[in-house]
Design an enzyme around this catalytic site. Structure first.
Site, mmCIF file in Angstrom:
data_model
loop_
_atom_site.group_PDB
_atom_site.id
_atom_site.type_symbol
_atom_site.label_atom_id
_atom_site.label_comp_id
_atom_site.label_asym_id
_atom_site.label_seq_id
_atom_site.Cartn_x
_atom_site.Cartn_y
_atom_site.Cartn_z
ATOM 1 N N ASP A 153 53.713 5.980 -26.943
ATOM 2 C CA ASP A 153 52.478 6.453 -27.573
ATOM 3 C C ASP A 153 51.753 7.465 -26.688
ATOM 4 O OD1 ASP A 153 50.580 6.550 -29.557
ATOM 5 O OD2 ASP A 153 49.474 4.798 -28.845
ATOM 6 N N GLY B 131 50.108 12.921 -29.105
ATOM 7 C CA GLY B 131 49.019 13.725 -29.672
ATOM 8 C C GLY B 131 47.934 13.987 -28.639
ATOM 9 N N TRP C 164 48.240 13.916 -25.402
ATOM 10 C CA TRP C 164 48.784 14.790 -24.348
ATOM 11 C C TRP C 164 48.596 16.250 -24.761
ATOM 12 C CZ3 TRP C 164 52.311 18.678 -23.861
ATOM 13 C CH2 TRP C 164 52.781 18.961 -22.569
ATOM 14 N N ARG D 6 49.585 18.975 -31.911
ATOM 15 C CA ARG D 6 50.187 17.657 -31.681
ATOM 16 C C ARG D 6 51.709 17.736 -31.614
ATOM 17 N NH1 ARG D 6 47.445 13.122 -32.713
ATOM 18 N NH2 ARG D 6 49.337 12.112 -33.442
ATOM 19 N N HIS E 232 54.896 15.984 -29.305
ATOM 20 C CA HIS E 232 56.114 15.285 -29.739
ATOM 21 C C HIS E 232 57.353 15.914 -29.092
ATOM 22 C CE1 HIS E 232 53.710 12.961 -32.392
ATOM 23 N NE2 HIS E 232 53.491 13.905 -33.290
ATOM 24 N N TRP F 211 54.250 7.228 -41.761
ATOM 25 C CA TRP F 211 54.464 8.064 -42.963
ATOM 26 C C TRP F 211 53.136 8.562 -43.528
ATOM 27 C CZ3 TRP F 211 59.096 9.870 -43.675
ATOM 28 C CH2 TRP F 211 60.237 9.100 -43.383
ATOM 29 N N LEU G 261 74.942 0.552 -22.118
ATOM 30 C CA LEU G 261 73.553 0.260 -22.489
ATOM 31 C C LEU G 261 73.429 0.409 -24.005
ATOM 32 C CD1 LEU G 261 70.472 1.452 -20.565
ATOM 33 C CD2 LEU G 261 70.549 2.061 -22.950
HETATM 34 C C1 IPE Z 1 52.794 3.216 -32.723
HETATM 35 O O1 IPE Z 1 51.917 4.220 -32.372
HETATM 36 C C2 IPE Z 1 54.031 3.794 -33.325
HETATM 37 C C3 IPE Z 1 54.881 4.548 -32.417
HETATM 38 C C4 IPE Z 1 54.691 4.726 -31.156
HETATM 39 C C5 IPE Z 1 56.054 5.113 -33.009
HETATM 40 P P1 IPE Z 1 50.724 4.697 -33.326
HETATM 41 O O2 IPE Z 1 50.028 5.790 -32.616
HETATM 42 O O3 IPE Z 1 51.244 4.999 -34.681
HETATM 43 O O4 IPE Z 1 49.833 3.381 -33.421
HETATM 44 P P2 IPE Z 1 48.273 3.227 -33.662
HETATM 45 O O5 IPE Z 1 47.947 4.011 -34.886
HETATM 46 O O6 IPE Z 1 47.587 3.745 -32.457
HETATM 47 O O7 IPE Z 1 48.077 1.743 -33.813
HETATM 48 C C1 IPE Z 2 53.393 8.652 -30.467
HETATM 49 O O1 IPE Z 2 52.380 9.522 -30.178
HETATM 50 C C2 IPE Z 2 54.434 9.260 -31.365
HETATM 51 C C3 IPE Z 2 54.440 8.707 -32.727
HETATM 52 C C4 IPE Z 2 53.666 7.751 -33.159
HETATM 53 C C5 IPE Z 2 55.382 9.286 -33.663
HETATM 54 P P1 IPE Z 2 51.143 9.741 -31.147
HETATM 55 O O2 IPE Z 2 51.468 10.830 -32.107
HETATM 56 O O3 IPE Z 2 50.723 8.457 -31.778
HETATM 57 O O4 IPE Z 2 50.046 10.231 -30.130
HETATM 58 P P2 IPE Z 2 48.510 9.826 -30.070
HETATM 59 O O5 IPE Z 2 48.428 8.332 -30.100
HETATM 60 O O6 IPE Z 2 47.857 10.439 -31.272
HETATM 61 O O7 IPE Z 2 48.013 10.400 -28.781
HETATM 62 MG MG MG Z 3 49.442 6.990 -31.228
#
Ligand code: IPE
Ligand code: IPE
Ligand code: MG
Length: 244
Positions: free
Chosen positions: A20, A23, A25, A33, A37, A69, A131
């Site tokens: 996580d 975005g 970062w 964003r 990724h 999604w 692994l």
């Molecule tokens: C959890 O992160 C899902 C993944 C890392 C793929 P999210 O960013 O979607 O979770 P919330 O919204 O902070 O709970």
């Molecule tokens: C995790 O990073 C990647 C996915 C959930 C696909 P985020 O996209 O949730 O990044 P933040 O949490 O908004 O910083």
């Molecule tokens: Mg997130």
């Protein structure tokens, strides 16, 4: 259970990571964003390289949740594009390194070309033993448990299973993770301290390590530090100290 002797070889672990912070970062750098990724893919490669040097037999990575999604179409599209890129560019290296590749999640929700790529990757790498890398894609713990319940109900309806015969072992066999061992350690990056629907059944007795680092900055040293934290803890599984 006593703490493990640092001189003894460590039992290889199943480590699960909630990747996580992509975005945030990007936002911290005034970037879109999607660039976060992209950087996240590089962190994935670093993590796998580090895992191969550590006592880790399984890595399960939360890559895209059922709830993801709901993000803007453009972001979902970019994530699917990156997934295609990852599968295309990394498969040969994964296979060469002896990595067994698997996916858990609601595959029917993924674009069909990605499902085909996943099946090919799983087939190609199924006998590899260095692994096991499992990507949780379009994955949700509640959806997984719901799907398992539906499967159980159907088996009972068909007369293949008696309701009284349903025990933990049977429930587990209907989960997307099947016979795979539970994670020993669940790491979440980005400072958030929640599961966000990840491995709800499987992490019943996992240890949790929450790190303040954003996923694109994650590196081998963070993984090693999380493992050290894991080994410093005493897992009791409901027993009292020293009674296991
Ligand atoms: C959890 O992160 C899902 C993944 C890392 C793929 P999210 O960013 O979607 O979770 P919330 O919204 O902070 O709970
Ligand atoms: C995790 O990073 C990647 C996915 C959930 C696909 P985020 O996209 O949730 O990044 P933040 O949490 O908004 O910083
Ligand atoms: Mg997130």
């Amino acid at each position: 259970m006593e703490h493990e002797d640092p001189q003894q070889p460590r039992t290889p672990l199943h480590v699960a990571i909630i990747m996580d912070g992509n975005g945030r970062w990007a936002a911290a750098r005034g970037l879109p964003r999607t660039l976060g990724h992209r950087k996240g893919i590089e962190a994935l490669r670093r993590t796998l390289d580090a895992a191969r040097t550590l006592p880790i037999s399984r890595l399960t990575l939360y890559s895209f949740s059922t709830e993801n999604w709901r993000r803007p179409t453009s972001e979902v599209k970019e994530l699917m594009r990156l997934l295609r890129f990852y599968l295309r560019s990394e498969l040969a290296a994964l296979h060469r390194e002896g990595v067994r590749f698997q996916v858990i999640g609601d595959r029917k929700a993924l674009p069909p070309d990605i499902t085909t790529m996943i099946e090919r990757a799983e087939d190609l790498t199924q006998d590899n033993q260095a692994l096991t890398l499992t990507l949780a894609l379009s994955y949700g713990g509640r959806q997984e448990i719901t799907s398992a319940m539906r499967g159980l109900a159907k088996a009972v309806e068909r007369g293949e299973l008696r309701a009284e015969a349903i025990d933990e072992h049977v429930v587990r066999s209907f989960l997307w993770t099947g016979a795979a061992p539970d994670p020993d350690l669940v790491i979440r990056t980005s400072g958030e301290k929640r599961l966000s629907n990840f491995l709800l059944w499987q992490s019943a007795y996992a240890e949790f390590v929450f790190l303040d680092v954003l996923w694109p900055d994650f590196a081998g040293e963070h993984l090693a530090a999380a493992l050290d934290e894991f080994w410093s803890r005493e897992r009791r599984y409901g027993a009292t100290h020293g009674c296991l």
